[in-house]
Design an enzyme around this catalytic site. Structure first.
Site, PDB file in Angstrom:
ATOM      1  CG  ASP A   1     -40.119  15.940  -5.908  1.00 47.54           C
ATOM      2  OD1 ASP A   1     -38.936  15.681  -5.603  1.00 47.54           O
ATOM      3  OD2 ASP A   1     -40.421  16.685  -6.857  1.00 47.54           O
TER       4      ASP A   1
ATOM      5  CG  HIS B   1     -43.565  16.495  -8.644  1.00 46.46           C
ATOM      6  ND1 HIS B   1     -42.529  17.262  -8.153  1.00 46.46           N
ATOM      7  CD2 HIS B   1     -44.267  17.291  -9.494  1.00 46.46           C
ATOM      8  CE1 HIS B   1     -42.608  18.475  -8.682  1.00 46.46           C
ATOM      9  NE2 HIS B   1     -43.643  18.521  -9.493  1.00 46.46           N
TER      10      HIS B   1
ATOM     11  CD  GLU C   1     -49.039  16.918 -11.155  1.00 44.57           C
ATOM     12  OE1 GLU C   1     -48.098  17.384 -10.485  1.00 44.57           O
ATOM     13  OE2 GLU C   1     -48.873  16.362 -12.266  1.00 44.57           O
TER      14      GLU C   1
ATOM     15  CG  ASP D   1     -49.470  20.297 -12.492  1.00 41.10           C
ATOM     16  OD1 ASP D   1     -50.234  20.612 -11.555  1.00 41.10           O
ATOM     17  OD2 ASP D   1     -48.239  20.182 -12.345  1.00 41.10           O
TER      18      ASP D   1
ATOM     19  CE  LYS E   1     -46.453  22.583 -14.715  1.00 36.62           C
ATOM     20  NZ  LYS E   1     -46.542  21.950 -13.381  1.00 36.62           N
TER      21      LYS E   1
ATOM     22  CD  GLU F   1     -43.519  16.007 -13.520  1.00 33.41           C
ATOM     23  OE1 GLU F   1     -43.958  17.108 -13.898  1.00 33.41           O
ATOM     24  OE2 GLU F   1     -43.648  15.579 -12.361  1.00 33.41           O
TER      25      GLU F   1
ATOM     26  CD  GLU G   1     -46.132  19.550  -7.307  1.00 33.06           C
ATOM     27  OE1 GLU G   1     -45.362  20.527  -7.239  1.00 33.06           O
ATOM     28  OE2 GLU G   1     -46.646  19.164  -8.360  1.00 33.06           O
TER      29      GLU G   1
END
Length: 395
Positions: free
Chosen positions: A295, A322, A247, A221, A187, A347, A272
């Site tokens: 997702d 996702h 992402e 991400d 992240k 993931e 997502e």
């Protein structure tokens, strides 16, 4: 929602017992030992709204809604459940489309996609269990028995310095590699919570790359935290670290991705926050995406996720679903992954999550850098009723 004459329905239901008798929402929540964050928010608990669908023969299917319990629970129980009573689980795709139409008519400006998603997954699970087949076979066939996985983690922690956070995420990355993972996702987007910016974001990426070396795939991400200018700056910096994809660099407006893609060579991923085939069709047509990420808990369930994968294949774009949910979301995602063309990846969330680890009677685990895809009825898991009771809450 009934579409057939009573004589036909009575005959079919007598033969199969696939009539839906009960749909309920089950809220789960568990506080975590320590909170963590992405660019969107701090996370101090794991909270889910599961959907339980039962047929006339007592077959139970499980689904999961994205997002908070409140709202999802009320729409499932007060609006959707009465509409589904008497319908058949083997009509799941038709029911999906009718729910989308009716809910859009009810709410006008939006469709509660997380509700449609949770119900759709539960119906697919019940359908598969009713006919003793895995969802992946009902979707048209399995292309693989296992799938490569990337370990998602490396979130922000309560720290006072960027150096401290660099050490934490680097050590976590090393631990995932030591457990057999050859791909990781971390992240960035620190500026949402800390007095730091894009330079520190790139320092986090550099710390992980230095720790794991060049032989590990690295994804990044930002949870749509940047404007196009900052996203461009970061994307160009990521090129130095051989990142597989960047992402959600920008808010989930489809035009932003095409704009950013024109400014950088770093592959972009997103999806997502999008739902249903119409929105994904716009995103794919606009361009800019190298990977698309529906997702199952928010895109419209298994039905929509499988449709998006087919749409993406037609444009030569790979689907990487996702996944950031409980064992139900993980199992449902794997069933779709069994059918996706090309070379998809799972993931695999590695953050603290007792509900994900305990909810399935037989937890889903990795075997090195791959995760097996079960060929058991429905989505491939049975829910542990004792664990369910432990985490069920009244909010």
């Amino acid at each position: 929602m009934a579409r057939y004459g009573s004589a036909y329905r009575a005959s079919a239901e007598k033969e199969t017992g696939m009539e839906i008798m009960d749909v309920r929402a089950i809220p789960l929540r568990r506080e975590l030992r320590a909170r963590f964050a992405n660019a969107q928010k701090w996370i101090g608990s794991r909270e889910y709204c599961l959907v339980r669908a039962e047929t006339r023969k007592g077959v139970v299917g499980w689904g999961e809604c994205w997002g908070p319990i409140a709202g999802n629970r009320e729409i499932v129980e007060r609006t959707v459940a009465p509409r589904l009573a008497g319908e058949r689980v083997d009509e799941v795709e038709a029911l999906h489309d009718e729910l989308v139409f009716e809910l859009r008519s009810s709410y006008h400006s939006f469709v509660p996609a997380s509700v449609v998603s949770g119900v759709d997954v539960a119906l697919w699970d019940a359908y598969g269990k009713s006919v003793d087949r895995s969802v992946s076979r009902l979707l048209g066939g399995r292309r693989r028995e296992s799938v490569p996985a990337y370990a998602t983690g490396h979130f922000f922690r309560d720290v006072d310095s960027i150096e401290e956070l660099e050490t934490i995420v680097a050590e976590e990355a090393r631990s995932h590699v030591d457990r057999g993972f050859t791909a990781l996702k971390q992240k960035i987007g620190l500026g949402r919570h800390f007095p730091w910016g894009t330079e520190e974001d790139l320092r986090l990426v550099a710390a992980v790359r230095e720790e794991v070396g060049d032989g590990v795939d690295l994804m990044v991400d930002a949870n749509h935290s940047y404007d196009v200018a900052d996203a461009t700056r970061v994307a160009r910096g990521l090129a130095d670290y051989d990142v597989r994809f960047f992402e959600e660099p920008v808010p989930p407006e489809v035009g932003y991705y095409a704009d950013l893609a024109d400014r950088t060579v770093t592959p972009l991923a997103g999806g997502e926050c999008w739902a249903f085939r119409e929105e994904f069709d716009r995103a794919l047509a606009e361009g800019g995406l190298a990977y698309v990420q529906p997702d199952v808990t928010s895109a419209g369930g298994i039905t929509s996720t499988a449709r998006v994968a087919s749409m993406a294949e037609a444009r030569n774009i790979q689907t990487y679903p996702h996944v950031f949910g409980s064992a139900v979301a993980l199992a449902a995602s794997l069933q779709v992954l069994a059918t996706i063309p090309g070379d998809p990846m799972l993931e695999f969330d590695r953050t603290e999550n007792p509900i994900r680890e305990g909810l399935a009677v037989e937890p889903i685990t990795n075997d090195g850098d791959r995760v097996p895809i079960r060929d058991a009825p429905g989505i491939g898991i049975e829910v542990d009723e004792d664990v369910l009771a432990e985490y069920e809450v009244e909010l």
